[in-house]
Scaffold this motif. Structure first.
Motif, PDB file in Angstrom:
ATOM      1  N   PHE A  63      46.835  41.013  30.485  1.00  0.00           N
ATOM      2  CA  PHE A  63      45.673  41.370  31.296  1.00  0.00           C
ATOM      3  C   PHE A  63      45.801  42.745  31.933  1.00  0.00           C
ATOM      4  CE2 PHE A  63      48.355  38.453  33.829  1.00  0.00           C
ATOM      5  CZ  PHE A  63      48.733  39.285  34.874  1.00  0.00           C
ATOM      6  N   TYR A  64      46.773  43.548  31.481  1.00  0.00           N
ATOM      7  CA  TYR A  64      46.851  44.952  31.883  1.00  0.00           C
ATOM      8  C   TYR A  64      46.517  45.838  30.685  1.00  0.00           C
ATOM      9  CZ  TYR A  64      49.178  43.700  36.272  1.00  0.00           C
ATOM     10  OH  TYR A  64      49.470  43.192  37.508  1.00  0.00           O
ATOM     11  N   GLN A  65      46.104  47.058  30.955  1.00  0.00           N
ATOM     12  CA  GLN A  65      45.809  48.015  29.895  1.00  0.00           C
ATOM     13  C   GLN A  65      45.955  49.433  30.434  1.00  0.00           C
ATOM     14  OE1 GLN A  65      41.651  48.172  28.597  1.00  0.00           O
ATOM     15  NE2 GLN A  65      41.011  47.197  30.495  1.00  0.00           N
ATOM     16  N   PHE A  66      46.031  50.404  29.496  1.00  0.00           N
ATOM     17  CA  PHE A  66      46.155  51.815  29.849  1.00  0.00           C
ATOM     18  C   PHE A  66      45.053  52.617  29.169  1.00  0.00           C
ATOM     19  CE2 PHE A  66      50.409  50.055  30.299  1.00  0.00           C
ATOM     20  CZ  PHE A  66      50.804  50.565  31.537  1.00  0.00           C
ATOM     21  N   GLN A  67      44.796  53.803  29.702  1.00  0.00           N
ATOM     22  CA  GLN A  67      43.790  54.671  29.097  1.00  0.00           C
ATOM     23  C   GLN A  67      44.245  55.120  27.708  1.00  0.00           C
ATOM     24  OE1 GLN A  67      44.881  55.284  32.289  1.00  0.00           O
ATOM     25  NE2 GLN A  67      43.071  54.606  33.381  1.00  0.00           N
ATOM     26  N   ARG A  71      47.805  51.656  35.278  1.00  0.00           N
ATOM     27  CA  ARG A  71      47.872  50.301  34.727  1.00  0.00           C
ATOM     28  C   ARG A  71      46.689  49.521  35.298  1.00  0.00           C
ATOM     29  NH1 ARG A  71      52.395  49.254  36.458  1.00  0.00           N
ATOM     30  NH2 ARG A  71      53.764  49.639  34.679  1.00  0.00           N
ATOM     31  N   GLU A  72      45.640  49.369  34.476  1.00  0.00           N
ATOM     32  CA  GLU A  72      44.410  48.722  34.936  1.00  0.00           C
ATOM     33  C   GLU A  72      44.285  47.312  34.369  1.00  0.00           C
ATOM     34  OE1 GLU A  72      40.758  50.754  35.529  1.00  0.00           O
ATOM     35  OE2 GLU A  72      41.543  52.628  34.695  1.00  0.00           O
ATOM     36  N   LEU A  73      43.310  46.590  34.924  1.00  0.00           N
ATOM     37  CA  LEU A  73      43.063  45.232  34.464  1.00  0.00           C
ATOM     38  C   LEU A  73      42.339  45.217  33.119  1.00  0.00           C
ATOM     39  CD1 LEU A  73      41.867  43.203  37.588  1.00  0.00           C
ATOM     40  CD2 LEU A  73      44.009  42.943  36.336  1.00  0.00           C
ATOM     41  N   ASN A  74      42.565  44.166  32.372  1.00  0.00           N
ATOM     42  CA  ASN A  74      41.800  43.884  31.163  1.00  0.00           C
ATOM     43  C   ASN A  74      41.502  42.384  31.159  1.00  0.00           C
ATOM     44  OD1 ASN A  74      40.613  43.713  28.685  1.00  0.00           O
ATOM     45  ND2 ASN A  74      42.414  44.306  27.497  1.00  0.00           N
ATOM     46  N   ILE A  75      40.476  41.984  31.923  1.00  0.00           N
ATOM     47  CA  ILE A  75      40.210  40.550  32.093  1.00  0.00           C
ATOM     48  C   ILE A  75      39.680  39.904  30.826  1.00  0.00           C
ATOM     49  CG2 ILE A  75      39.850  40.760  34.571  1.00  0.00           C
ATOM     50  CD1 ILE A  75      36.872  40.724  34.094  1.00  0.00           C
ATOM     51  N   ASP A  76      39.327  40.726  29.816  1.00  0.00           N
ATOM     52  CA  ASP A  76      38.918  40.140  28.536  1.00  0.00           C
ATOM     53  C   ASP A  76      40.068  39.396  27.870  1.00  0.00           C
ATOM     54  OD1 ASP A  76      36.382  41.168  28.849  1.00  0.00           O
ATOM     55  OD2 ASP A  76      36.793  42.982  27.700  1.00  0.00           O
ATOM     56  N   GLN A  77      41.306  39.689  28.304  1.00  0.00           N
ATOM     57  CA  GLN A  77      42.478  39.051  27.704  1.00  0.00           C
ATOM     58  C   GLN A  77      42.905  37.771  28.419  1.00  0.00           C
ATOM     59  OE1 GLN A  77      44.122  39.979  24.880  1.00  0.00           O
ATOM     60  NE2 GLN A  77      42.473  41.471  24.607  1.00  0.00           N
ATOM     61  N   LEU A  78      42.114  37.305  29.370  1.00  0.00           N
ATOM     62  CA  LEU A  78      42.476  36.080  30.080  1.00  0.00           C
ATOM     63  C   LEU A  78      42.329  34.851  29.195  1.00  0.00           C
ATOM     64  CD1 LEU A  78      40.964  36.686  33.629  1.00  0.00           C
ATOM     65  CD2 LEU A  78      43.348  36.847  32.905  1.00  0.00           C
ATOM     66  N   GLY A  79      41.467  34.943  28.178  1.00  0.00           N
ATOM     67  CA  GLY A  79      41.319  33.834  27.247  1.00  0.00           C
ATOM     68  C   GLY A  79      40.822  32.572  27.926  1.00  0.00           C
ATOM     69  N   ALA A  80      41.597  31.476  27.775  1.00  0.00           N
ATOM     70  CA  ALA A  80      41.190  30.188  28.326  1.00  0.00           C
ATOM     71  C   ALA A  80      41.174  30.191  29.844  1.00  0.00           C
ATOM     72  CB  ALA A  80      42.127  29.089  27.812  1.00  0.00           C
ATOM     73  N   ALA A  81      41.840  31.171  30.461  1.00  0.00           N
ATOM     74  CA  ALA A  81      41.871  31.247  31.924  1.00  0.00           C
ATOM     75  C   ALA A  81      40.632  31.920  32.498  1.00  0.00           C
ATOM     76  CB  ALA A  81      43.128  31.979  32.378  1.00  0.00           C
ATOM     77  N   THR A  82      39.720  32.332  31.631  1.00  0.00           N
ATOM     78  CA  THR A  82      38.508  32.998  32.112  1.00  0.00           C
ATOM     79  C   THR A  82      37.640  32.017  32.889  1.00  0.00           C
ATOM     80  OG1 THR A  82      38.519  34.518  30.235  1.00  0.00           O
ATOM     81  CG2 THR A  82      36.456  34.272  31.439  1.00  0.00           C
TER      82      THR A  82
END
Length: 970
Positions: free
Chosen positions: A383-387, A409-420
């Motif tokens: 759930f982290y990402q970089f530019q 180091r920013e969020l990437n909530i698209d990667q939460l999957g089933a935890a969304t």
């Protein structure tokens, strides 16, 4: 006698009418509340940032302009309808067709008399409202220190007044034309205008109205024609923007004549209103049309064909010179420092000794390639990402300036999957954490970046600062909205980072800043539940009286909303300033109305391999200034605007429109000033103009015998090579400075360009490190004009040399063995050693699976000589006779410790990124491959009976065997 009463006429049910009215009122109230909710949410957002004046200015200006536009159209239309109706003939003889028309129209007459003006008024009001910025700029326009070379008017007239006058004339023309059409329609319907038996009869009242309106319309057209004289100075022509010989000697005088003729014809219509004869104004109108053709088209064609084309340079020289001078002024390239550069092309030992400070900062870590490496080593959780690509900056570490590659180091909530879930995406995962920084000029023995700041929790030279705040609530990839904040003492619910003390799996936190509007009361919760279509905002128990809602979190979006008059740079970048992570964004003021300045497409100028498809509201421009520097705090989202170019007339006008919007650059802290840089997009626009306007004389401009082009990116033929930031020393500088660089090759038609260097452009991008003081050299453009006597290969030619060299290609083939993929990094061109040095890092990654680009080799070229070694320091020594005289930033890396790719390696690594070691060395493998290929070629030549090819292959085999023996093989 019995009588039967007549049935009562059918009437609408009273209750049904009440229900209908009630539903209509409810619907209107609902719509009104939704509109109010949107406006109130905007108000809360701007008020929280302290920029509510921006919103008030826009609301007031749009409302005023709508009212003016509405009344300016509705009142004249209403008056003309009333006059046309009230002055109708009482006993007019109407045709049967008109009788039927009146039967249809009469029941709706009252509604039409009010509805038509209101209808056109609304359209005019919305059109006028859209022009509020043009009107406010005219009202707040300022004078400049420059006058146009044709009329001697201040350029502020073209920037502020002319657009308003043109818009006003167009609006008045539309009002008069609609009034004229409505008058004709009403007069026809009610018999004031009768057509029949080849005869047109017009009543006196209708004649007066039509003639007066037609006269006013022609009078306004005369004003428009007169203004068109000035508009010629900002209209693009065949070769230049602005009038040339034909424009000055034919077009402009012709427009003056047409304006006078239009005024005369208008007077004839006014006379007709009195005397009632239409012959003279109709003849005058016909003459006006003929004059427009003769004066507007015929005479300019004759002058151009028979006078200008046979003597073009002699007659156009003055006007070409105007274009050259005014274009340079408009784009800020009139102070370029030019140097004739006789480039060295022969590499000799010790040649880089005088450039030791420059070679120490050569970037070998390509920010557009090592993103996956940073992600693998520093992402920690999905759930982290970089530019991508990474950003570049510079910091002073232990008293030495260090160029860095960095990313938040920013969020990437698209990667939460089933935890969304709404709770997770809104209340728990609210912010990114930390900033990763690596040295641009260093590498580990594994080919990974050398980190200066990394980790969770943050570790490095930045996090060692007092009061360092690593949390990132506002970034380019932040969630659409988050709700944060809680009373003191409450248990934190926001995930801070996925590690904790005493073996805990995570650490939680609570936002303590002032970053968004309050949702601590029911009404605000309702407003934002409607705005984001999320009923959870209204009913969630996790929201409390201290809760804030954070949205519009992209730093560019925030700056654009509080400074809507700016066009923003496409490359916002993060820095750590005074312990806070801040986004620094450059803002531009643009115009397409600078006299005699050539137009450029902004999207085309800044498009390259790192920014392939930009879009802009105002694309074709002929004036640009980097007028504002903006910062956005990554923790609380606060926006600060600094007036950077305080001499810019457009900025001065906008400061009068938004008087409390900007601070002076003198309010910048020393640390912020140290991270301000010359903006990328402005430099790209300037290099686009310098392709043609690097010349100073009209004759050079006309001959176009030295036009340049920006080279294509060697790694992407369809896109331009981007400029790059480096700490370098130009030949006429006393010491290295953080600067941006680009190259030029000859321009050509049809893509048959000769890829050799013609120019090398640099701009001093270091704003200094003194509080409120811009560095003396900042913004200085330095252009090396490379002598035509010396052929210096361009980037495309150098890349071809690298790719086609047999020794290089054999080693590249070794790197590609197994499941490995080779990536060529950015090809940098550097002015060192009295010539131009090319440096290209070469990375290797797995072709599939986990991809971790690692630096394996470095290619360098100087003149016709190239070298290909494990480190830049070793490559420079090999290129310059065994000792370059200087050291690169990777000089501490021992080439013998650099691992060789394993052909069976899939690219998977352990947590340290180590890929392990493999023997024999690359040099031995390259020699072995060359020997094997030579044997195959020799056998093939023997079978074909080609003894010449056999001899060449045998010589290659002998050389390869000797190399193997030299390396210790058998």
């Amino acid at each position: 006698m019995t009588t039967t009463s007549a049935p009562n006429p059918a009437t609408p049910s009273r209750s049904r009418r009440i229900i209908g009215i009630t539903l209509a009122i409810i619907a209107a109230l609902v719509v009104a509340f939704f509109i109010f909710a949107g406006l109130y949410a905007d108000w809360l957002w701007f008020a929280q940032l302290g920029f509510e004046e921006v919103l008030i200015t826009q609301w007031v200006a749009r409302t005023v302009m709508f009212v003016v536009g509405f009344l300016g159209m509705a009142i004249p239309v209403w008056v003309t309808i009333q006059l046309a109706y009230r002055t109708r003939p009482v006993y007019a003889r109407l045709s049967s067709q008109l009788d039927r028309y009146q039967e249809v129209v009469e029941p709706l007459r009252r509604l039409a008399m009010w509805g038509i003006p209101v209808f056109f008024g609304f359209f005019a009001g919305f059109a006028a409202s859209a022009q509020w910025e043009t009107t406010w700029l005219w009202f707040n326009g300022v004078a400049t220190s420059t006058v146009d070379p044709e009329f001697g008017l201040d350029t502020g007239f073209y920037l502020f007044a002319l657009p308003f006058y043109t818009t006003l004339v167009g609006y008045v023309s539309a009002v008069l034309l609609i009034c004229l059409l409505v008058t004709g329609l009403v007069s026809y319907l009610y018999g004031s205008v009768r057509v029949g038996q080849r005869e047109l009869r017009i009543s006196k009242s209708a004649r007066i109205m039509i003639a007066v309106l037609a006269g006013l319309y022609l009078l306004v057209q005369g004003v428009s024609l007169y203004l068109d004289r000035y508009a010629t100075l900002v209209e693009p022509g065949e070769r230049i923007t602005g009038p040339g010989y034909v424009g000055v000697n034919a077009t402009i005088p012709g427009l003056t004549i047409l304006a006078i003729v239009a005024a005369i014809v208008a007077i004839l219509f006014f006379v007709t209103a009195v005397i009632g004869r239409w012959r003279f104004p109709l003849i005058g109108t016909a003459l006006l049309v003929v004059s427009a053709i003769v004066v507007g088209v015929g005479i300019p064609w004759v002058v151009n064909t028979f006078q200008v084309q046979p003597n073009q340079l002699a007659l156009e020289r003055e006007f070409y010179q105007r274009n050259v001078d005014m274009t340079k002024e408009a784009y800020g390239i009139d102070t370029v420092e030019k140097t004739q550069f006789q480039a060295e092309t022969t590499a000799e030992a010790g040649q880089l000794r005088d450039d030791a400070a420059t070679t120490a900062q050569i970037r070998i870590m390509d920010p557009s390639i090592i993103g996956p490496t940073i992600r693998q080593l520093e992402q920690y959780r999905a759930f982290y990402q970089f530019q991508d690509p990474l950003d570049v900056d510079r910091y002073e570490i232990d008293g030495v300036s260090q160029d860095t590659i960095m990313s938040i180091r920013e969020l990437n909530i698209d990667q939460l999957g089933a935890a969304t879930s709404w709770e997770n995406t809104t209340l728990t995962y609210t912010h990114g954490y930390g900033l990763v920084a690596a040295a641009g000029n260093e590498r580990t023995t594994d080919g990974d970046p050398v980190f200066l700041e990394r980790g969770i929790p943050a570790q490095g030279f930045l996090s060692d600062q007092e009061d360092y705040q690593p949390r990132v609530y506002f970034g380019e990839y932040s969630p659409t909205y988050s709700i944060v904040g809680a009373p003191e003492g409450s248990d934190p619910i926001e995930l801070d980072y996925p590690t904790g003390e005493d073996g805990a799996s995570e650490t939680r936190t609570t936002f303590e800043g002032d970053g968004g509007p309050s949702v601590g009361n029911a009404f605000n919760r309702l407003i934002y539940a409607m705005k984001f279509q999320a009923e959870q905002i209204l009913f969630s128990d996790a929201i409390n009286e201290e809760s804030q809602i954070l949205y519009d979190r992209d730093p560019s979006v925030r700056v654009q909303k509080v400074a809507p008059y700016l066009e923003l740079d496409s490359d916002p970048y993060p820095s750590v300033v005074d312990g806070r992570i801040v986004w620094i964004i450059d803002g531009y003021t643009l115009s397409a109305n600078y006299p005699y300045s050539s137009t450029v497409s902004l999207s085309s100028a800044i498009s390259d391999s790192t920014n392939p498809a930009p879009r802009f509201a105002l694309d074709d421009i002929n004036y640009i200034r980097n007028s504002v520097k903006a910062t956005v705090d990554a923790y609380d989202g606060s926006v600060t605007l600094y007036a950077w170019d305080e001499e810019d007339p457009l900025l001065q006008a906008w400061q009068k429109v938004y008087p409390s919007n900007l601070q002076s650059y003198e309010d910048m802290s020393a640390e912020l000033m140290a991270h301000v840089r010359y903006p990328t997009d402005l430099f790209k626009v300037q290099r686009a103009m310098l392709q043609v306007y690097h010349v100073d004389t009209a004759q050079s401009f006309y001959q176009r015998d030295n036009a340049w082009a920006t080279p294509e990116d060697p790694q992407s033929d369809a896109e331009l090579q981007p400029p790059y930031y480096l700490t370098m020393q130009m030949p006429d500088q006393d010491e290295p400075s953080y600067s941006m660089f680009t190259t030029f090759i000859p321009s050509s038609e049809g893509g048959a360009s000769r890829n050799v260097l013609m120019g090398y452009l640099a701009v001093d991008s270091n704003a200094g490190s003194e509080e409120g003081v811009i560095g003396e050299g900042y913004g200085t453009l330095r252009l090396l004009e490379i002598s035509a006597d010396t052929t210096v290969p361009g980037p495309g030619q150098v890349q071809n040399t690298f790719d086609s060299d047999t020794q290089v290609s054999s080693q590249i083939n070794l790197l590609r063995q197994g499941q490995s993929e080779v990536l060529n990094g950015n090809l940098l061109t550097l002015p060192v050693g009295g010539g131009l040095l090319y440096v290209q890092p070469v990375f290797v990654q797995a072709s599939q699976g986990t991809q971790l680009p690692q630096l394996r080799k470095v290619l360098v070229a100087f003149g016709d000589d190239i070298a290909f070694e494990d480190t830049l320091d070793e490559a420079l020594d090999a290129l310059f006779g065994g000792d370059s005289g200087a050291s690169a930033g990777d000089g501490d890396v021992d080439p013998d410790d650099i691992p060789t790719p394993d052909p069976t390696d899939t690219g998977d690594t352990d947590d340290t990124g180590d890929t392990g070691e493999s023997t024999p060395t690359l040099e031995y493998e390259a020699a072995l491959v060359e020997a094997q290929q030579a044997m195959l070629d020799r056998d093939a030549a023997l079978q074909a009976g080609d003894w010449t090819a056999y001899g060449e292959a045998d010589e290659r085999l002998t050389a390869a065997v000797e190399r193997l023996i030299e390396l210790g093989g058998e």
